[in-house]
Design an enzyme around this catalytic site. Structure first.
Site: not given
Ligand code: UD1
Ligand code: UDP
Length: 381
Positions: A219
């Site tokens: 991601h």
């Molecule tokens: C964010 C965090 C990242 C973290 C990740 C965990 C920042 C800058 N990044 O990244 O550090 O590792 O969360 O998962 O804060 N979207 C949906 N539904 C949702 C959420 C997101 O469709 O419920 C889609 C949207 O298109 C959105 C994209 O995901 O634009 C990115 O979401 P965003 O929260 O901006 O960043 P992440 O890539 O999720």
């Molecule tokens: N996780 C989850 N379901 C998923 C993928 C990840 O519950 O489908 C959990 C995972 O076990 C961990 C956390 O989400 O506890 C990690 O989040 P993510 O990978 O989104 O973000 P990051 O840790 O890179 O910020």
């Protein structure tokens, strides 16, 4: 009694916050009142609500419903909303997790109106400021009052940036206190480890063979947004799966799901869709994720949290990033950094799956980091 305002927003923060809420409920209910603010950064049912239901986290007192957006717009909307809540609630501190835009918004809103910042997961560094998370975590650390680092390396990073190990009370943003506390995610992994397999059916549901499938997650913005990198990652996974007749289970983050259509080579996309071994599914719950981590052969991920959970459940891990903040994993030899390099990924898979002597020492605390943090907040805010 102290009052804290906890900010959550992204999936991993909701999970991390469960450890602290549990410690408050079980051991600090007469000392700490917690007000939970969900920024709404993540909002899909399987990116947010599922964790509240499953992990017993109290419902948020506030939801800012900011949703997705550019960094500036998303962060700014959160800052305005959090500031208003802090002014009304007058807490003793704000508690922030990790390095997301929700973390940064909380740090800016609170520090400007002199609400002490407690940063959980302080001190972690990738030394790559092209990552939005690196910017967020540096900014947050440098306005914090209590900084809890999960690792020795994180603690040392703070010392290297000028933080002092022995500041005396009272603590404030100009005289902060830094700790090596252990990792609240390790608390959670231990706590939910047993029930995860009893309460979920994910292994059977996807017809997976125990200890004989790859668990993958992707991601990171640089991996999803750059077609060359995204193609290299999926090519490597597809080739490994084919060559070894091994299932790949990929619970797909919505960011990646949306970008696959645009950034993945059409032919490769069709091939993966047609493959019986390559299983792309919706994001799973935390208990399902633990069950998958415990039962897979190897983890391949660009997630921070999933890298560590692989280690907690004694599985090797290929890190699909150019670097990691969790350097101990690589030093132990149980994880290999490959970046989005197809050949390196294939080689790392071979190396890690042929190793028989892996050690997984206890590097992330004793499973009671959240209790330690509560005790220090109680005594020092
Ligand atoms: C964010 C965090 C990242 C973290 C990740 C965990 C920042 C800058 N990044 O990244 O550090 O590792 O969360 O998962 O804060 N979207 C949906 N539904 C949702 C959420 C997101 O469709 O419920 C889609 C949207 O298109 C959105 C994209 O995901 O634009 C990115 O979401 P965003 O929260 O901006 O960043 P992440 O890539 O999720
Ligand atoms: N996780 C989850 N379901 C998923 C993928 C990840 O519950 O489908 C959990 C995972 O076990 C961990 C956390 O989400 O506890 C990690 O989040 P993510 O990978 O989104 O973000 P990051 O840790 O890179 O910020």
């Amino acid at each position: 009694m102290i009052k804290i305002v906890t900010i959550i927003g992204a999936r991993p923060q909701i999970i991390k916050a469960a450890a602290l809420s549990r410690a408050i409920k079980n051991k600090f209910s007469t000392d700490i009142t917690e007000i939970i603010v969900h920024t709404g950064q993540h909002y899909d049912e399987n990116m947010s609500q599922v964790f509240f239901d499953e992990l017993g986290i109290p419902a948020p007192n506030y939801n800012l419903n900011v949703g997705s957006g550019s960094h500036g717009k998303q962060t700014a909307t959160m800052i305005a909303g959090i500031e208003e809540i802090l002014v009304n609630e007058k807490p003793n501190a704000i508690v922030l997790y990790g390095d997301t835009n929700s973390t940064l918004a909380g740090a800016i809103a609170a520090s400007k109106i002199h609400v002490p910042v407690v940063h959980i997961e302080a001190g972690l560094r990738s030394f790559n400021k092209a990552m939005p998370e690196e910017v967020n975590r540096i900014m947050c650390d440098h306005v914090s009052t209590l900084l809890f680092s999960p690792t020795k390396t994180g603690f040392q990073n703070l010392l290297n940036e000028g933080f002092k190990a022995n500041n005396a009370k009272p603590y404030n943003a100009n005289n902060p206190k830094i700790y090596h506390s252990g990792d609240v995610m390790y608390d959670n992994s231990l706590h939910f480890s047993e029930v995860a397999e009893q309460k979920t059916t994910i292994i059977a549901k996807h017809d997976l063979q125990k200890n004989n499938f790859i668990l993958a997650t992707i991601h990171r913005n640089n991996n999803t947004d750059e077609p060359i990198r995204l193609n290299a990652l999926f090519n490597a996974l597809s080739k490994i799966s084919e060559a070894n007749k091994l299932d790949v289970l990929l619970p797909l983050h919505p960011r990646t799901a949306k970008l696959l259509e645009f950034n993945l080579d059409q032919e490769l996309h069709q091939k993966i869709k047609a493959s019986a071994h390559f299983k792309i599914i919706e994001p799973v719950s935390f208990l399902e994720m633990i069950a998958l981590e415990k039962n897979c052969k190897i983890v391949m991920t660009d997630s921070g949290g999933v890298q560590k959970e692989a280690f907690y459940f004694e599985k090797p891990c290929v890190i699909l990033r150019p670097e990691t903040e969790w350097v101990e994993l690589v030093e132990c030899g149980t994880a290999i950094i490959t970046d989005a390099n197809e050949q390196k990924i294939i080689e790392a898979f071979k190396t890690l799956t042929s190793k028989s002597d892996m050690q997984f020492p206890k590097l992330y605390g004793d499973g009671k980091a959240a209790e330690f943090i509560c005790g220090e907040m109680k005594g020092n805010l």
